[in-house]
Design a protein around this motif. Structure first.
Motif, PDB file in Angstrom:
ATOM      1  N   ALA A  18     -38.343  60.434 -14.108  1.00  0.00           N
ATOM      2  CA  ALA A  18     -39.074  59.759 -13.305  1.00  0.00           C
ATOM      3  C   ALA A  18     -39.561  58.553 -13.707  1.00  0.00           C
ATOM      4  O   ALA A  18     -39.505  57.564 -13.174  1.00  0.00           O
ATOM      5  CB  ALA A  18     -40.511  60.347 -12.671  1.00  0.00           C
ATOM      6  N   LEU A  19     -40.068  58.538 -15.075  1.00  0.00           N
ATOM      7  CA  LEU A  19     -40.502  57.399 -15.767  1.00  0.00           C
ATOM      8  C   LEU A  19     -39.199  56.390 -15.856  1.00  0.00           C
ATOM      9  O   LEU A  19     -39.285  55.156 -15.693  1.00  0.00           O
ATOM     10  CB  LEU A  19     -41.443  57.661 -17.148  1.00  0.00           C
ATOM     11  N   GLY A  20     -38.252  56.904 -16.380  1.00  0.00           N
ATOM     12  CA  GLY A  20     -37.012  56.244 -16.593  1.00  0.00           C
ATOM     13  C   GLY A  20     -36.380  55.494 -15.355  1.00  0.00           C
ATOM     14  O   GLY A  20     -36.184  54.312 -15.612  1.00  0.00           O
ATOM     15  N   THR A  21     -36.487  56.186 -14.261  1.00  0.00           N
ATOM     16  CA  THR A  21     -36.129  55.651 -13.130  1.00  0.00           C
ATOM     17  C   THR A  21     -37.035  54.549 -12.532  1.00  0.00           C
ATOM     18  O   THR A  21     -36.579  53.620 -12.078  1.00  0.00           O
ATOM     19  CB  THR A  21     -35.971  56.902 -12.051  1.00  0.00           C
ATOM     20  N   TRP A  22     -38.433  54.780 -12.592  1.00  0.00           N
ATOM     21  CA  TRP A  22     -39.344  53.555 -12.306  1.00  0.00           C
ATOM     22  C   TRP A  22     -39.170  52.290 -13.132  1.00  0.00           C
ATOM     23  O   TRP A  22     -38.995  51.310 -12.559  1.00  0.00           O
ATOM     24  CB  TRP A  22     -40.759  54.232 -12.431  1.00  0.00           C
ATOM     25  N   LEU A  23     -38.914  52.578 -14.598  1.00  0.00           N
ATOM     26  CA  LEU A  23     -38.592  51.428 -15.280  1.00  0.00           C
ATOM     27  C   LEU A  23     -37.331  50.810 -15.042  1.00  0.00           C
ATOM     28  O   LEU A  23     -37.199  49.735 -15.253  1.00  0.00           O
ATOM     29  CB  LEU A  23     -38.858  51.846 -16.792  1.00  0.00           C
ATOM     30  N   LEU A  24     -36.356  51.496 -14.643  1.00  0.00           N
ATOM     31  CA  LEU A  24     -35.023  51.014 -14.200  1.00  0.00           C
ATOM     32  C   LEU A  24     -35.034  50.146 -13.069  1.00  0.00           C
ATOM     33  O   LEU A  24     -34.558  48.974 -12.987  1.00  0.00           O
ATOM     34  CB  LEU A  24     -34.109  51.964 -14.202  1.00  0.00           C
ATOM     35  N   ALA A  25     -35.946  50.876 -11.959  1.00  0.00           N
ATOM     36  CA  ALA A  25     -36.184  49.993 -10.807  1.00  0.00           C
ATOM     37  C   ALA A  25     -36.865  48.633 -11.093  1.00  0.00           C
ATOM     38  O   ALA A  25     -36.618  47.669 -10.360  1.00  0.00           O
ATOM     39  CB  ALA A  25     -36.792  50.851  -9.856  1.00  0.00           C
ATOM     40  N   ILE A  26     -37.981  48.616 -11.706  1.00  0.00           N
ATOM     41  CA  ILE A  26     -38.675  47.587 -11.956  1.00  0.00           C
ATOM     42  C   ILE A  26     -37.967  46.483 -12.899  1.00  0.00           C
ATOM     43  O   ILE A  26     -37.993  45.098 -12.515  1.00  0.00           O
ATOM     44  CB  ILE A  26     -40.072  47.754 -13.048  1.00  0.00           C
ATOM     45  N   ALA A  27     -36.953  46.921 -13.943  1.00  0.00           N
ATOM     46  CA  ALA A  27     -36.137  45.881 -14.518  1.00  0.00           C
ATOM     47  C   ALA A  27     -35.273  45.389 -13.508  1.00  0.00           C
ATOM     48  O   ALA A  27     -34.916  44.225 -13.455  1.00  0.00           O
ATOM     49  CB  ALA A  27     -35.426  46.495 -15.621  1.00  0.00           C
ATOM     50  N   ALA A  28     -34.812  46.226 -12.597  1.00  0.00           N
ATOM     51  CA  ALA A  28     -33.701  45.774 -11.618  1.00  0.00           C
ATOM     52  C   ALA A  28     -34.443  44.588 -10.861  1.00  0.00           C
ATOM     53  O   ALA A  28     -33.978  43.537 -10.416  1.00  0.00           O
ATOM     54  CB  ALA A  28     -33.112  46.992 -11.005  1.00  0.00           C
ATOM     55  N   ALA A  29     -35.744  44.737 -10.250  1.00  0.00           N
ATOM     56  CA  ALA A  29     -36.213  44.001  -9.298  1.00  0.00           C
ATOM     57  C   ALA A  29     -36.545  42.694 -10.056  1.00  0.00           C
ATOM     58  O   ALA A  29     -36.432  41.437  -9.383  1.00  0.00           O
ATOM     59  CB  ALA A  29     -37.639  44.628  -8.851  1.00  0.00           C
ATOM     60  N   ALA A  30     -37.043  42.732 -11.382  1.00  0.00           N
ATOM     61  CA  ALA A  30     -37.380  41.623 -12.077  1.00  0.00           C
ATOM     62  C   ALA A  30     -36.286  41.083 -12.186  1.00  0.00           C
ATOM     63  O   ALA A  30     -36.122  39.277 -12.430  1.00  0.00           O
ATOM     64  CB  ALA A  30     -38.196  41.857 -13.542  1.00  0.00           C
ATOM     65  N   LEU A  31     -34.766  41.346 -12.803  1.00  0.00           N
ATOM     66  CA  LEU A  31     -33.797  40.518 -12.596  1.00  0.00           C
ATOM     67  C   LEU A  31     -33.403  39.898 -11.332  1.00  0.00           C
ATOM     68  O   LEU A  31     -32.857  38.662 -11.252  1.00  0.00           O
ATOM     69  CB  LEU A  31     -32.691  41.426 -13.076  1.00  0.00           C
ATOM     70  N   VAL A  32     -33.486  40.691 -10.319  1.00  0.00           N
ATOM     71  CA  VAL A  32     -33.298  39.918  -9.047  1.00  0.00           C
ATOM     72  C   VAL A  32     -33.946  38.755  -8.796  1.00  0.00           C
ATOM     73  O   VAL A  32     -33.683  37.625  -8.101  1.00  0.00           O
ATOM     74  CB  VAL A  32     -33.140  40.978  -7.704  1.00  0.00           C
TER      75      VAL A  32
END
Length: 53
Positions: A18-32
């Motif tokens: 779950a933590l990895g999924t949240w970190l991946l989602a935050i990184a994707a949002a920052a990239l966008v």
């Protein structure tokens, strides 16, 4: 690798996933958002070049 205990191993894996999924989602949002900001500034600069005031 030996698990800490059989009953504790599964919740830890779920928490790590779950933590990895949240970190991946935050990184994707920052990239966008950064790509959106770069596109906006490039468009604004080109408009100033095309239509100087």
């Amino acid at each position: 690798m030996t698990p800490l205990s059989p009953s504790l191993d599964v919740p830890l894996r779920h928490a790590a996933a779950a933590l990895g999924t949240w970190l991946l989602a935050i990184a994707a949002a920052a990239l966008v958002l950064s790509a959106d900001w770069m596109l906006y500034t490039a468009l604004e600069n080109s408009l100033h070049l095309c239509f100087p005031q």
